[in-house]
Design a protein around this motif. Sequence first.
Motif, PDB file in Angstrom:
ATOM      1  N   MET A   1      17.574   2.529  -0.895  1.00 13.24           N
ATOM      2  CA  MET A   1      17.836   2.764  -2.310  1.00 13.24           C
ATOM      3  C   MET A   1      16.561   3.194  -3.034  1.00 13.24           C
ATOM      4  O   MET A   1      16.622   3.802  -4.094  1.00 13.24           O
ATOM      5  N   ALA A   2      15.410   2.813  -2.486  1.00 15.19           N
ATOM      6  CA  ALA A   2      14.120   3.149  -3.075  1.00 15.19           C
ATOM      7  C   ALA A   2      13.113   3.363  -1.947  1.00 15.19           C
ATOM      8  O   ALA A   2      13.374   3.020  -0.791  1.00 15.19           O
ATOM      9  N   GLU A   3      11.974   3.932  -2.279  1.00 20.48           N
ATOM     10  CA  GLU A   3      10.911   4.149  -1.302  1.00 20.48           C
ATOM     11  C   GLU A   3      10.314   2.808  -0.863  1.00 20.48           C
ATOM     12  O   GLU A   3      10.301   1.832  -1.627  1.00 20.48           O
ATOM     13  N   ALA A   4       9.776   2.773   0.359  1.00 22.43           N
ATOM     14  CA  ALA A   4       9.064   1.586   0.833  1.00 22.43           C
ATOM     15  C   ALA A   4       7.808   2.019   1.599  1.00 22.43           C
ATOM     16  O   ALA A   4       6.699   1.887   1.104  1.00 22.43           O
ATOM     17  N   GLU A   5       7.988   2.587   2.813  1.00 21.93           N
ATOM     18  CA  GLU A   5       6.827   2.978   3.609  1.00 21.93           C
ATOM     19  C   GLU A   5       5.948   3.980   2.867  1.00 21.93           C
ATOM     20  O   GLU A   5       4.720   3.859   2.866  1.00 21.93           O
ATOM     21  N   ARG A   6       6.542   4.971   2.233  1.00 23.25           N
ATOM     22  CA  ARG A   6       5.758   5.989   1.530  1.00 23.25           C
ATOM     23  C   ARG A   6       5.201   5.453   0.204  1.00 23.25           C
ATOM     24  O   ARG A   6       4.227   5.997  -0.327  1.00 23.25           O
ATOM     25  N   PHE A   7       5.825   4.407  -0.322  1.00 22.03           N
ATOM     26  CA  PHE A   7       5.404   3.806  -1.587  1.00 22.03           C
ATOM     27  C   PHE A   7       4.227   2.847  -1.400  1.00 22.03           C
ATOM     28  O   PHE A   7       3.349   2.738  -2.270  1.00 22.03           O
ATOM     29  N   LEU A   8       4.205   2.132  -0.268  1.00 19.91           N
ATOM     30  CA  LEU A   8       3.305   0.993  -0.115  1.00 19.91           C
ATOM     31  C   LEU A   8       1.815   1.331  -0.216  1.00 19.91           C
ATOM     32  O   LEU A   8       1.082   0.629  -0.928  1.00 19.91           O
ATOM     33  N   PRO A   9       1.292   2.353   0.483  1.00 21.32           N
ATOM     34  CA  PRO A   9      -0.167   2.533   0.478  1.00 21.32           C
ATOM     35  C   PRO A   9      -0.776   2.662  -0.920  1.00 21.32           C
ATOM     36  O   PRO A   9      -1.771   1.991  -1.240  1.00 21.32           O
ATOM     37  N   ALA A  10      -0.197   3.490  -1.762  1.00 18.79           N
ATOM     38  CA  ALA A  10      -0.744   3.666  -3.107  1.00 18.79           C
ATOM     39  C   ALA A  10      -0.508   2.420  -3.961  1.00 18.79           C
ATOM     40  O   ALA A  10      -1.353   2.064  -4.801  1.00 18.79           O
ATOM     41  N   PHE A  11       0.611   1.738  -3.743  1.00 20.78           N
ATOM     42  CA  PHE A  11       0.873   0.514  -4.500  1.00 20.78           C
ATOM     43  C   PHE A  11      -0.143  -0.562  -4.132  1.00 20.78           C
ATOM     44  O   PHE A  11      -0.650  -1.281  -5.015  1.00 20.78           O
ATOM     45  N   VAL A  12      -0.464  -0.687  -2.844  1.00 18.68           N
ATOM     46  CA  VAL A  12      -1.469  -1.672  -2.432  1.00 18.68           C
ATOM     47  C   VAL A  12      -2.816  -1.355  -3.077  1.00 18.68           C
ATOM     48  O   VAL A  12      -3.553  -2.263  -3.482  1.00 18.68           O
ATOM     49  N   THR A  13      -3.148  -0.076  -3.199  1.00 22.47           N
ATOM     50  CA  THR A  13      -4.397   0.295  -3.875  1.00 22.47           C
ATOM     51  C   THR A  13      -4.420  -0.256  -5.297  1.00 22.47           C
ATOM     52  O   THR A  13      -5.451  -0.779  -5.762  1.00 22.47           O
ATOM     53  N   ARG A  14      -3.293  -0.165  -5.989  1.00 25.52           N
ATOM     54  CA  ARG A  14      -3.230  -0.705  -7.349  1.00 25.52           C
ATOM     55  C   ARG A  14      -3.361  -2.231  -7.351  1.00 25.52           C
ATOM     56  O   ARG A  14      -4.002  -2.816  -8.248  1.00 25.52           O
ATOM     57  N   VAL A  15      -2.776  -2.889  -6.366  1.00 24.49           N
ATOM     58  CA  VAL A  15      -2.914  -4.345  -6.265  1.00 24.49           C
ATOM     59  C   VAL A  15      -4.363  -4.714  -5.937  1.00 24.49           C
ATOM     60  O   VAL A  15      -4.903  -5.690  -6.485  1.00 24.49           O
ATOM     61  N   GLU A  16      -4.987  -3.939  -5.060  1.00 18.37           N
ATOM     62  CA  GLU A  16      -6.398  -4.182  -4.745  1.00 18.37           C
ATOM     63  C   GLU A  16      -7.258  -4.096  -6.006  1.00 18.37           C
ATOM     64  O   GLU A  16      -8.205  -4.882  -6.187  1.00 18.37           O
ATOM     65  N   GLU A  17      -6.944  -3.154  -6.873  1.00 17.17           N
ATOM     66  CA  GLU A  17      -7.689  -3.026  -8.135  1.00 17.17           C
ATOM     67  C   GLU A  17      -7.512  -4.265  -8.998  1.00 17.17           C
ATOM     68  O   GLU A  17      -8.470  -4.724  -9.652  1.00 17.17           O
ATOM     69  N   LEU A  18      -6.301  -4.839  -9.009  1.00 19.82           N
ATOM     70  CA  LEU A  18      -6.076  -6.071  -9.746  1.00 19.82           C
ATOM     71  C   LEU A  18      -6.885  -7.216  -9.140  1.00 19.82           C
ATOM     72  O   LEU A  18      -7.477  -8.026  -9.877  1.00 19.82           O
ATOM     73  N   MET A  19      -6.879  -7.307  -7.825  1.00 24.70           N
ATOM     74  CA  MET A  19      -7.632  -8.363  -7.147  1.00 24.70           C
ATOM     75  C   MET A  19      -9.115  -8.263  -7.481  1.00 24.70           C
ATOM     76  O   MET A  19      -9.792  -9.272  -7.727  1.00 24.70           O
ATOM     77  N   HIS A  20      -9.635  -7.039  -7.522  1.00 22.97           N
ATOM     78  CA  HIS A  20     -11.049  -6.828  -7.854  1.00 22.97           C
ATOM     79  C   HIS A  20     -11.319  -7.221  -9.308  1.00 22.97           C
ATOM     80  O   HIS A  20     -12.322  -7.883  -9.600  1.00 22.97           O
ATOM     81  N   ARG A  21     -10.434  -6.812 -10.204  1.00 24.80           N
ATOM     82  CA  ARG A  21     -10.633  -7.105 -11.623  1.00 24.80           C
ATOM     83  C   ARG A  21     -10.691  -8.608 -11.869  1.00 24.80           C
ATOM     84  O   ARG A  21     -11.440  -9.076 -12.743  1.00 24.80           O
ATOM     85  N   HIS A  22      -9.937  -9.364 -11.094  1.00 26.42           N
ATOM     86  CA  HIS A  22      -9.876 -10.814 -11.319  1.00 26.42           C
ATOM     87  C   HIS A  22     -10.736 -11.588 -10.316  1.00 26.42           C
ATOM     88  O   HIS A  22     -10.572 -12.812 -10.171  1.00 26.42           O
TER      89      HIS A  22
END
Length: 570
Positions: free
Chosen positions: A444-465
């Motif tokens: 119903m939605a992307e997963a494998e193609r979505f994950l790499p860039a999404f993890v990059t955004r989560v990594e940025e959150l982890m760094h910020r905090h």
Amino acid sequence: MSDKHPGPLVVEGKLADAERLKKESNYLRGTILNDLSDGLTGGFNGDNFLLIRFHGMYQQDDRDIRAERAEQKLEPRHAMMLRCRLPGGIIKPEQWLAIDNFARENTLYGSIRLTNRQTFQFHGILKKNVKPAHQMLHDVGLDALATANDVNRNVLCTSNPIESELHQEAYEWAKRLSEHLLPQTRAYMEIWWDQQKVATTDKEPILGETYLPRKFKTTVVVPPHNDVDLHANDMNFIAIAENGRLIGFNLLLGGGLSIEHGNKATYARTASEIGFLPLDKTLEVAAAVVSTQRDWGNRTDRKNAKTKYTLERVGVDTFKAEVEKRAGLTFEPIRPYEFTTRGDRFGWVKGIDDKWHLTLFIENGRLLDYPDRPLKSGIAEIARVHKGDFRLTANQNLIVAGVPASQKNKINAIARQHTLLDNVTSQRENSMACVAFPTCPLAMAEAERFLPAFVTRVEELMHRHNVDEEHIVLRVTGCPNGCGRALLAEIGLIGKAPGRYNLYLGGNRIGTRIPRMYRENIGEDDIIADLDELIGRWAKERQDNECFGDFTIRAGVVRAVEDPAHDFWE
């Protein structure tokens, strides 16, 4: 669930059409052979569309070009996904080279996909290449039998390269369980290997004439590592050792993660503890569990047919008593066990046998030669020199196992040359997705193609905090069928529509708790905004080394799921 008010042992009513299909299939033969010679379509017709799943294949098409082909009045570009049977995920280098060559020359995408069920898949096999694929596997001692549909699927086993002797014992049981529970029909050998039909009556003493009501998954687990996510599986054998030797198993039954959006009769469930059994009763118990589910599982509603629903309907104690009766034993009390880890240990580790083991991170399990990242060629180059084996992990990674000290530097150099040892964050190492678009018909939605860039955004959150060195178990699935195990994650995203996901929170790091839905049908930016706030709170308010999922429960962000059959949707 208690047995105070157990439900009926057998669900009466009109059988699901899949039951007709199996009964009329002539023990999984159908008319698959006829379809193979039909050049008018690239797919399989009628019942064969589903029947080929028993033979390890799913018919798919490229959804990215489906509309374009429809405009051209062409049928979808049908191609098969083929999944190998590989108990415990162990494969020899020479076998690997054969599948590497086949993927390059005979698939549309040229890739090998490592799955979180410790095996590999080919995607994009045209119908003309389907039989050669099965024959290639046979030539190197492999097969795809019973890796999909209503049978016991690929048996998982903890990928523990350290305690090699104990792991070897556990792995041997995984193989024996896989063989013991296989379909006995010779349909697979007749169709794909051209073996002559034997003039005997087909029988399925364990699986039955119409096989199981629904898919069935089995694991062999070596504590303290829950890398196989046992609570996603119907039947789990937890290894119990004394003085480094395997003496028996704790049996846990009824785990499963598949749900249907909005259908409150479906829910994720962790496995129930049944009891301890000695080694010499392992196969009898396995057959008893499978045959009980065969006879009592719901054959009227496939969405309510898995073992977890049978246990909830009839009661755990009732199911346990039936297994004891069929297996001829009385379970002993559960022996003590503990899980402390779930993810893979990356890089080089030394086993107690003085051999070295290299765990390589393979993002999403997708092995392909990308520009400047020749991953697939790198694994093939290692296979040409490696004398041990490869182990595919249940986290979509690959272990180069059993490397003598004299070979370590050479293999390390090959891995570095092919970017297989590039540094990645702990967060990326602990994130996983299913295949989803463009090939999965259920996505119903992307997963494998979505994950790499999404993890990059989560990594940025982890760094910020200021929690860069930490990780949160993150899983993304394109639909609610559970393939990416999002419902055992600390943060789980389940696809609802293109670009939209349900956000689940509250699982734990070791995979023993179901998360709860926190937000429904939201886009990526809203998810990131929520996570920004929550990760910030976690960084400031957590106690000791409290993991993110435990924090969300303690802080009241979500309420723990304690009785999934009754409070999963609350």
